[in-house]
Design a protein around this motif. Structure first.
Motif, PDB file in Angstrom:
ATOM      1  N   PRO A  44       0.819  -1.222   0.000  1.00  0.00           N
ATOM      2  CA  PRO A  44       0.000   0.000   0.000  1.00  0.00           C
ATOM      3  C   PRO A  44       0.853   1.273   0.000  1.00  0.00           C
ATOM      4  O   PRO A  44       0.503   2.254  -0.644  1.00  0.00           O
ATOM      5  N   VAL A  45       1.964   1.231   0.717  1.00  0.00           N
ATOM      6  CA  VAL A  45       2.846   2.407   0.742  1.00  0.00           C
ATOM      7  C   VAL A  45       3.471   2.618  -0.626  1.00  0.00           C
ATOM      8  O   VAL A  45       3.501   3.739  -1.150  1.00  0.00           O
ATOM      9  N   ILE A  46       3.939   1.536  -1.233  1.00  0.00           N
ATOM     10  CA  ILE A  46       4.641   1.626  -2.511  1.00  0.00           C
ATOM     11  C   ILE A  46       3.708   2.108  -3.626  1.00  0.00           C
ATOM     12  O   ILE A  46       4.050   3.002  -4.401  1.00  0.00           O
ATOM     13  N   PHE A  47       2.514   1.497  -3.712  1.00  0.00           N
ATOM     14  CA  PHE A  47       1.639   1.750  -4.852  1.00  0.00           C
ATOM     15  C   PHE A  47       0.572   2.816  -4.621  1.00  0.00           C
ATOM     16  O   PHE A  47      -0.051   3.265  -5.576  1.00  0.00           O
ATOM     17  N   LEU A  48       0.353   3.224  -3.368  1.00  0.00           N
ATOM     18  CA  LEU A  48      -0.692   4.213  -3.099  1.00  0.00           C
ATOM     19  C   LEU A  48      -0.183   5.435  -2.334  1.00  0.00           C
ATOM     20  O   LEU A  48      -0.422   6.569  -2.750  1.00  0.00           O
ATOM     21  N   VAL A  49       0.501   5.222  -1.213  1.00  0.00           N
ATOM     22  CA  VAL A  49       0.942   6.363  -0.392  1.00  0.00           C
ATOM     23  C   VAL A  49       1.987   7.188  -1.133  1.00  0.00           C
ATOM     24  O   VAL A  49       1.877   8.420  -1.190  1.00  0.00           O
ATOM     25  N   ILE A  50       2.976   6.545  -1.702  1.00  0.00           N
ATOM     26  CA  ILE A  50       4.040   7.290  -2.400  1.00  0.00           C
ATOM     27  C   ILE A  50       3.485   8.067  -3.594  1.00  0.00           C
ATOM     28  O   ILE A  50       3.777   9.264  -3.739  1.00  0.00           O
ATOM     29  N   PRO A  51       2.644   7.460  -4.464  1.00  0.00           N
ATOM     30  CA  PRO A  51       2.041   8.282  -5.531  1.00  0.00           C
ATOM     31  C   PRO A  51       1.157   9.410  -4.981  1.00  0.00           C
ATOM     32  O   PRO A  51       1.157  10.514  -5.525  1.00  0.00           O
ATOM     33  N   GLY A  52       0.436   9.146  -3.889  1.00  0.00           N
ATOM     34  CA  GLY A  52      -0.375  10.201  -3.277  1.00  0.00           C
ATOM     35  C   GLY A  52       0.488  11.359  -2.799  1.00  0.00           C
ATOM     36  O   GLY A  52       0.151  12.529  -2.982  1.00  0.00           O
ATOM     37  N   ILE A  81      -2.951   4.569   3.439  1.00  0.00           N
ATOM     38  CA  ILE A  81      -2.775   4.484   4.893  1.00  0.00           C
ATOM     39  C   ILE A  81      -3.770   3.486   5.485  1.00  0.00           C
ATOM     40  O   ILE A  81      -3.422   2.660   6.333  1.00  0.00           O
ATOM     41  N   THR A  82      -5.020   3.526   5.014  1.00  0.00           N
ATOM     42  CA  THR A  82      -6.042   2.597   5.498  1.00  0.00           C
ATOM     43  C   THR A  82      -5.642   1.152   5.200  1.00  0.00           C
ATOM     44  O   THR A  82      -5.715   0.282   6.079  1.00  0.00           O
ATOM     45  N   LEU A  83      -5.203   0.898   3.980  1.00  0.00           N
ATOM     46  CA  LEU A  83      -4.788  -0.459   3.611  1.00  0.00           C
ATOM     47  C   LEU A  83      -3.545  -0.903   4.378  1.00  0.00           C
ATOM     48  O   LEU A  83      -3.463  -2.061   4.797  1.00  0.00           O
ATOM     49  N   GLN A  84      -2.587  -0.006   4.566  1.00  0.00           N
ATOM     50  CA  GLN A  84      -1.373  -0.373   5.287  1.00  0.00           C
ATOM     51  C   GLN A  84      -1.689  -0.712   6.735  1.00  0.00           C
ATOM     52  O   GLN A  84      -1.196  -1.706   7.272  1.00  0.00           O
ATOM     53  N   LEU A  85      -2.518   0.097   7.390  1.00  0.00           N
ATOM     54  CA  LEU A  85      -2.917  -0.209   8.769  1.00  0.00           C
ATOM     55  C   LEU A  85      -3.681  -1.525   8.839  1.00  0.00           C
ATOM     56  O   LEU A  85      -3.465  -2.335   9.742  1.00  0.00           O
ATOM     57  N   SER A  86      -4.584  -1.733   7.884  1.00  0.00           N
ATOM     58  CA  SER A  86      -5.366  -2.966   7.862  1.00  0.00           C
ATOM     59  C   SER A  86      -4.480  -4.186   7.687  1.00  0.00           C
ATOM     60  O   SER A  86      -4.639  -5.190   8.389  1.00  0.00           O
ATOM     61  N   ALA A  87      -3.544  -4.105   6.752  1.00  0.00           N
ATOM     62  CA  ALA A  87      -2.662  -5.240   6.477  1.00  0.00           C
ATOM     63  C   ALA A  87      -1.681  -5.471   7.622  1.00  0.00           C
ATOM     64  O   ALA A  87      -1.388  -6.611   7.969  1.00  0.00           O
ATOM     65  N   SER A  88      -1.187  -4.416   8.223  1.00  0.00           N
ATOM     66  CA  SER A  88      -0.186  -4.549   9.279  1.00  0.00           C
ATOM     67  C   SER A  88      -0.766  -5.085  10.579  1.00  0.00           C
ATOM     68  O   SER A  88      -0.110  -5.842  11.289  1.00  0.00           O
ATOM     69  N   PHE A  89      -1.969  -4.657  10.914  1.00  0.00           N
ATOM     70  CA  PHE A  89      -2.536  -5.004  12.216  1.00  0.00           C
ATOM     71  C   PHE A  89      -3.755  -5.915  12.131  1.00  0.00           C
ATOM     72  O   PHE A  89      -4.367  -6.228  13.151  1.00  0.00           O
ATOM     73  N   GLY A  90      -4.144  -6.307  10.923  1.00  0.00           N
ATOM     74  CA  GLY A  90      -5.281  -7.205  10.774  1.00  0.00           C
ATOM     75  C   GLY A  90      -6.594  -6.606  11.255  1.00  0.00           C
ATOM     76  O   GLY A  90      -7.396  -7.286  11.880  1.00  0.00           O
ATOM     77  N   ILE A  91      -6.803  -5.340  10.961  1.00  0.00           N
ATOM     78  CA  ILE A  91      -8.014  -4.662  11.445  1.00  0.00           C
ATOM     79  C   ILE A  91      -8.922  -4.249  10.286  1.00  0.00           C
ATOM     80  O   ILE A  91      -9.544  -3.196  10.316  1.00  0.00           O
ATOM     81  N   TYR A  99     -12.085   4.126   3.591  1.00  0.00           N
ATOM     82  CA  TYR A  99     -12.252   4.227   2.144  1.00  0.00           C
ATOM     83  C   TYR A  99     -13.253   5.325   1.789  1.00  0.00           C
ATOM     84  O   TYR A  99     -13.088   6.029   0.802  1.00  0.00           O
ATOM     85  N   ILE A 100     -14.293   5.456   2.593  1.00  0.00           N
ATOM     86  CA  ILE A 100     -15.272   6.535   2.385  1.00  0.00           C
ATOM     87  C   ILE A 100     -14.621   7.879   2.701  1.00  0.00           C
ATOM     88  O   ILE A 100     -14.790   8.860   1.980  1.00  0.00           O
ATOM     89  N   LEU A 101     -13.856   7.910   3.785  1.00  0.00           N
ATOM     90  CA  LEU A 101     -13.179   9.135   4.206  1.00  0.00           C
ATOM     91  C   LEU A 101     -12.185   9.618   3.151  1.00  0.00           C
ATOM     92  O   LEU A 101     -11.966  10.823   3.004  1.00  0.00           O
ATOM     93  N   ALA A 102     -11.590   8.698   2.395  1.00  0.00           N
ATOM     94  CA  ALA A 102     -10.583   9.054   1.394  1.00  0.00           C
ATOM     95  C   ALA A 102     -11.138  10.043   0.369  1.00  0.00           C
ATOM     96  O   ALA A 102     -10.479  11.028   0.024  1.00  0.00           O
TER      97      ALA A 102
END
Length: 180
Positions: A44-52, A81-91, A99-102
């Motif tokens: 998520p950081v590589i493909f979404l956060v960095i381009p953002g 950020i949402t995907l990275q947190l979700s993937a890192s902490f399983g939440i 995703y709505i907030l984005a």
């Protein structure tokens, strides 16, 4: 300003390259530093956060002064950020309203740094309120055992009913009867 950005990017690339070289030649034990590990953990950081961040950098560095570039920048950044947190902490089950907030964040940045079109605030407020409601719903259900979604429709019906009941008629005549 542009030279500082190039300097920082150059330092980051040299540091990453040096780490990979040390790993490849066995100088240091950076077993965790394999492409498979990095991409699997930080996609998520590589493909979404960095381009953002790149969209934001392009706008704020002065290369592009069109505020419209902040909409995809804000959306990619918050989703990343949402995907990275979700993937890192399983939440995944708790953080999906991000995703709505984005979309709300992207449009709000357009409002803030664009021409301040008040019409943009309508979708921003609606999307942010929905996201906040669903975040609150997750927290209330998880922490207190209360499902706010079961309260939403009845609460809206009651509020609309009360507005209709207590709304004053238009004009000066409060009884609604005409004057003869």
């Amino acid at each position: 300003m542009k030279n500082r950005g190039n300097l920082l990017l150059g330092i980051i690339l040299v540091a990453i390259g040096a780490l990979f070289l040390m790993r490849n030649f066995g100088i240091a034990g950076f077993q965790f530093l394999t492409m498979r590990f990095v991409i699997a953990r930080f996609w998520p950081v590589i493909f979404l956060v960095i381009p953002g961040l790149a969209f934001h950098f392009a706008f704020f560095s002065g290369n592009r002064r069109d505020a419209g570039i902040l909409v995809p920048g804000g959306i990619l950044l918050v989703i990343g950020i949402t995907l990275q947190l979700s993937a890192s902490f399983g939440i995944w089950h708790l953080i999906w309203p991000g995703y709505i907030l984005a979309v709300a964040v992207g449009l709000f940045e357009l409002y803030l740094f664009g021409n301040r079109d008040k019409g943009l605030l309508v979708p921003v407020i609606i999307l942010a309120a929905l996201s906040l409601f669903f975040f609150a719903s997750m927290v209330f259900r998880w922490y207190f055992g209360i499902d706010l979604r079961r309260l939403l429709v009845p609460s809206i019906l009651i509020a609309v009913g009360l507005l209709i009941l207590f709304k004053r008629p238009a004009g000066g005549n409060k009884t609604g009867q005409g004057i003869d």
